[in-house]
Design an enzyme around this catalytic site. Structure first.
Site, short mmCIF file in Angstrom:
data_model
loop_
_atom_site.label_atom_id
_atom_site.label_comp_id
_atom_site.label_asym_id
_atom_site.label_seq_id
_atom_site.Cartn_x
_atom_site.Cartn_y
_atom_site.Cartn_z
N ASP A 9 29.91 44.41 44.08
CA ASP A 9 30.66 43.36 43.40
C ASP A 9 30.80 43.81 41.94
O ASP A 9 30.09 44.72 41.50
CB ASP A 9 29.87 42.05 43.50
CG ASP A 9 30.49 40.95 42.68
OD1 ASP A 9 31.72 40.77 42.76
OD2 ASP A 9 29.76 40.27 41.92
N LEU A 10 31.73 43.23 41.20
CA LEU A 10 31.93 43.65 39.80
C LEU A 10 31.22 42.72 38.80
O LEU A 10 30.25 43.10 38.15
CB LEU A 10 33.43 43.70 39.49
CG LEU A 10 33.77 44.04 38.04
CD1 LEU A 10 33.50 45.51 37.75
CD2 LEU A 10 35.22 43.70 37.72
N ASP A 11 31.76 41.49 38.72
CA ASP A 11 31.29 40.54 37.70
C ASP A 11 29.85 40.12 38.00
O ASP A 11 29.57 39.56 39.05
CB ASP A 11 32.18 39.29 37.69
CG ASP A 11 33.61 39.62 37.27
OD1 ASP A 11 33.79 40.31 36.27
OD2 ASP A 11 34.55 39.18 37.97
N THR A 17 30.42 39.92 32.85
CA THR A 17 31.65 39.26 32.42
C THR A 17 31.59 37.75 32.63
O THR A 17 32.49 37.04 32.17
CB THR A 17 32.85 39.82 33.21
OG1 THR A 17 32.39 40.13 34.51
CG2 THR A 17 33.43 41.06 32.56
N LYS A 45 30.70 31.55 40.06
CA LYS A 45 30.42 32.96 40.30
C LYS A 45 30.88 33.39 41.69
O LYS A 45 30.54 32.74 42.68
CB LYS A 45 28.92 33.24 40.10
CG LYS A 45 28.53 33.13 38.65
CD LYS A 45 27.11 33.57 38.39
CE LYS A 45 26.82 33.50 36.89
NZ LYS A 45 25.41 33.73 36.60
N SER A 114 35.47 42.91 44.95
CA SER A 114 35.43 41.87 43.92
C SER A 114 36.51 40.81 44.15
O SER A 114 37.59 41.12 44.66
CB SER A 114 35.65 42.53 42.55
OG SER A 114 35.92 41.55 41.57
N ALA A 115 36.22 39.59 43.72
CA ALA A 115 37.22 38.51 43.80
C ALA A 115 38.21 38.59 42.64
O ALA A 115 39.25 37.93 42.65
CB ALA A 115 36.51 37.17 43.76
N LYS A 145 35.64 34.98 48.99
CA LYS A 145 34.23 34.85 49.37
C LYS A 145 33.89 33.36 49.40
O LYS A 145 34.38 32.63 48.56
CB LYS A 145 33.33 35.55 48.33
CG LYS A 145 33.60 37.04 48.16
CD LYS A 145 32.83 37.60 46.97
CE LYS A 145 33.24 39.03 46.68
NZ LYS A 145 32.59 39.60 45.47
N GLU A 169 25.40 42.10 45.29
CA GLU A 169 26.08 40.85 44.91
C GLU A 169 25.19 39.98 44.01
O GLU A 169 23.97 39.94 44.19
CB GLU A 169 26.36 40.03 46.17
CG GLU A 169 27.80 40.01 46.61
CD GLU A 169 28.76 39.34 45.64
OE1 GLU A 169 28.32 38.64 44.71
OE2 GLU A 169 29.97 39.51 45.82
N ASP A 170 25.80 39.28 43.06
CA ASP A 170 25.03 38.35 42.21
C ASP A 170 25.33 36.90 42.53
O ASP A 170 24.72 36.01 41.94
CB ASP A 170 25.35 38.59 40.73
CG ASP A 170 26.75 38.11 40.39
OD1 ASP A 170 27.69 38.48 41.14
OD2 ASP A 170 26.91 37.36 39.42
C1 BG6 Z 1 34.68 36.89 40.33
C2 BG6 Z 1 33.93 36.06 39.31
O1 BG6 Z 1 34.19 38.20 40.33
O2 BG6 Z 1 36.07 36.92 40.02
C3 BG6 Z 1 34.53 34.67 39.26
O3 BG6 Z 1 32.57 35.99 39.66
C4 BG6 Z 1 36.01 34.77 38.95
O4 BG6 Z 1 33.86 33.91 38.28
C5 BG6 Z 1 36.70 35.65 39.99
O5 BG6 Z 1 36.59 33.49 38.95
C6 BG6 Z 1 38.20 35.82 39.74
O6 BG6 Z 1 38.38 36.58 38.59
P1 BG6 Z 1 39.77 36.81 37.85
O7 BG6 Z 1 39.47 37.94 36.90
O8 BG6 Z 1 40.76 37.21 38.90
O9 BG6 Z 1 40.13 35.55 37.20
MG MG Z 2 29.77 38.54 40.90
#
Ligand code: BG6
Ligand code: MG
Length: 218
Positions: A9-11, A17, A45, A114-115, A145, A169-170
């Site tokens: 996962d990224l964030d 972030t 998250k 990542s989302a 997710k 994943e966090d």
């Molecule tokens: C996820 C974050 O990685 O990405 C969420 O944990 C965030 O908090 C989601 O809403 C979507 O991100 P973005 O950058 O497309 O707005």
């Molecule tokens: Mg995350």
């Protein structure tokens, strides 16, 4: 070549972030006349931007037309982009490059799952893009997710069976997605929040290469 694949996962796993997402959502909430707390931000998250705005408007008890909803989605993202504009390698979470390099040294394919729709530019800014053999993000999936789509697509792109994938994943939603995909789930964060994960570490500094080697030998 190993038959294993690792998906990050990224964030909250590679970069912190969440604090920038929080600031951007808080600004919108304040502009709409209500407070948004760090505790409430936990619910955001791993959750798609659209779902986050739906939850935010629920918190503020605000109803909006589709047109207004779309305007706020754009506003939040413009704000978020402003916060991440100057991100660099210093914002990589501790020991992430060590783990990525260990996997690379062992020829293990690596994917991002990542989302976020901002994943690729963030990886570029922190100079980690070259580690990834596949990138699946919010631009590629239709189901957010905890649906496993993002991780199943990542496994497919790596050419690895889902059962042979390991996910870092966090977020609770992300752990649920990894478990639903029948993958090994590794929670990065707090034990009491991520208790559905197969393994939990507070961060990558706690994870020895031997642990990863054991996963590779399974
Ligand atoms: C996820 C974050 O990685 O990405 C969420 O944990 C965030 O908090 C989601 O809403 C979507 O991100 P973005 O950058 O497309 O707005
Ligand atoms: Mg995350």
């Amino acid at each position: 070549m190993s038959n294993k694949g690792f998906i990050f996962d990224l964030d909250g796993v590679i970069v912190d972030t969440a604090k920038y997402h929080f600031l951007a959502w808080k600004k919108l909430a304040n502009q709409l006349g209500f407070e948004f707390t760090k505790e409430e931000n936990e619910l955001f998250k791993g959750v798609s931007r659209k779902r986050c705005l739906e939850i935010l408007l629920d918190i503020g008890k605000i109803e909006a037309s589709q047109e207004q909803f779309d305007i706020w989605m754009v506003e939040k993202n413009v704000d978020y982009l402003h916060y991440i504009e100057n991100m660099d390698e210093s914002e990589i979470l501790p020991d992430v490059p060590k783990v990525l390099q260990f996997l690379k040294d062992n020829n293990i394919p690596i994917a991002l799952g990542s989302a976020s729709k901002n994943a690729r530019p963030i990886l570029e800014k922190v100079k980690l893009l070259h580690y990834f053999d596949a990138i699946v993000d919010g631009n590629n999936v239709t189901k957010a997710k905890p649906d496993p789509e993002v991780f199943l697509l990542a496994a497919k792109q790596l050419g690895v069976d889902a059962k042979d994938c390991v996910v870092f994943e966090d977020a609770v939603a992300g752990i649920e997605a990894a478990n639903a995909a029948n993958m090994i789930s590794i929670g990065i964060g707090e034990r009491n929040i991520l208790n559905e994960a197969d393994y939990i570490f507070s961060d990558f500094t706690e994870m020895e290469n031997d642990f990863i080697q054991e996963l590779l030998n399974r």
